[in-house]
Motif scaffolding. Structure first.
Motif, mmCIF file in Angstrom:
data_model
loop_
_atom_site.group_PDB
_atom_site.id
_atom_site.type_symbol
_atom_site.label_atom_id
_atom_site.label_comp_id
_atom_site.label_asym_id
_atom_site.label_seq_id
_atom_site.Cartn_x
_atom_site.Cartn_y
_atom_site.Cartn_z
ATOM 1 N N SER A 101 13.152 28.112 -21.630
ATOM 2 C CA SER A 101 12.028 28.567 -20.820
ATOM 3 C C SER A 101 12.559 29.118 -19.512
ATOM 4 O O SER A 101 13.547 28.631 -18.959
ATOM 5 C CB SER A 101 11.066 27.408 -20.550
ATOM 6 N N VAL A 103 11.814 29.769 -15.622
ATOM 7 C CA VAL A 103 10.986 29.073 -14.633
ATOM 8 C C VAL A 103 11.134 29.705 -13.254
ATOM 9 O O VAL A 103 12.241 30.054 -12.829
ATOM 10 C CB VAL A 103 11.382 27.580 -14.560
ATOM 11 N N ILE A 165 6.953 29.819 -16.936
ATOM 12 C CA ILE A 165 6.504 28.577 -16.307
ATOM 13 C C ILE A 165 6.632 28.736 -14.791
ATOM 14 O O ILE A 165 7.670 29.200 -14.298
ATOM 15 C CB ILE A 165 7.325 27.357 -16.768
ATOM 16 N N SER A 189 1.492 28.309 -17.915
ATOM 17 C CA SER A 189 1.974 26.938 -17.766
ATOM 18 C C SER A 189 2.432 26.731 -16.324
ATOM 19 O O SER A 189 3.321 27.447 -15.855
ATOM 20 C CB SER A 189 3.132 26.662 -18.726
#
Length: 234
Positions: A101, A103, A165, A189
């Motif tokens: 992911s 971020v 994210i 998210s």
């Protein structure tokens, strides 16, 4: 013959996306703990683990653990134990950890800088790729190879760099604006460390972490533990 509860040593069938999305929230909250314990066992050279041992390592009872794993489609062989590696892979897949992911952290005060420097994120597949702030005194600062950028560039960075994210570590007054920027850019998210409740559209997942609230809860337990102690004669 296999029975639900103890690992087969074979890779369990993947949970269909719809079934995974319908897992109880309490089960989902326990999965990272199971994964952490499995990682510790693997590092110690353990190949198989019983439900009782894994439950003890995560602080839950074995019946609850077996129920959680059965909902993931993880079955097991009586008397053998779960394959540590295969079960970890299976849980990681359910949690969406089979791909990294990307971020962004927004708000680079003391907390944001500590989060940016925390090595545990990258070790678990969370790549910190963007740091953003609105303070001219912080913009341009280098943190372990990443330069803090103006929050005005956040939306473009989300689109161009595949950020999925967002971590909000701003003061409470700025958090909603940052959340709006993230949502408008397509982030669904958000991990919120700001001391406020965010208003987001349906389909946007927000996890709130308020360290002061956690300390207040501990204070409650400490206070009532003190009150329950019997008085002693002086």
């Amino acid at each position: 013959m296999t029975t639900t509860g103890e690992g087969t040593g074979q890779r369990a069938a993947a949970v269909p996306p719809a079934a995974a999305a319908d897992l109880p929230a309490a089960t989902v909250r326990r999965l990272p703990e199971y994964l952490r314990a499995l990682g510790t066992l693997s590092e110690s050279g353990v190949d198989t683990v019983s439900s009782e041992t894994l439950a003890a390592a995560t602080g839950v009872n074995s019946a609850m653990l077996r129920k959680d794993l059965s909902q993931l489609g993880a079955s097991g062989m009586r008397g053998v134990g779960y394959s540590v590696a295969n079960l970890a892979t299976h849980i990681a897949g359910v949690l969406g950890l089979t791909k990294d992911s990307r971020v962004a952290i927004i708000g680079l005060g003391h907390l944001g800088q500590a989060l940016a420097r925390y090595p545990g994120f990258s070790e678990r597949g969370f790549d910190i790729v963007g740091l953003f702030d609105a303070d001219a005194g912080i913009i341009g600062k280098d943190l372990d190879g990443l330069q803090v950028r103006d929050v005005a560039l956040l939306a473009r960075a989300v689109r161009d760099e595949g950020i999925n994210i967002g971590v909000i570590a701003t003061p409470g007054a700025a958090a909603q604006h940052v959340a709006d920027l993230l949502v408008d850019a397509g982030v669904t998210s958000i991990l919120n460390f700001a001391p406020c409740v965010l208003a987001v559209p349906q389909g946007v997942a927000v996890r709130k972490v308020d360290l002061a609230v956690e300390l207040q809860i501990l204070s409650f337990h400490e206070h009532h533990k003190t009150l329950s102690r019997p008085e002693t004669d002086v």
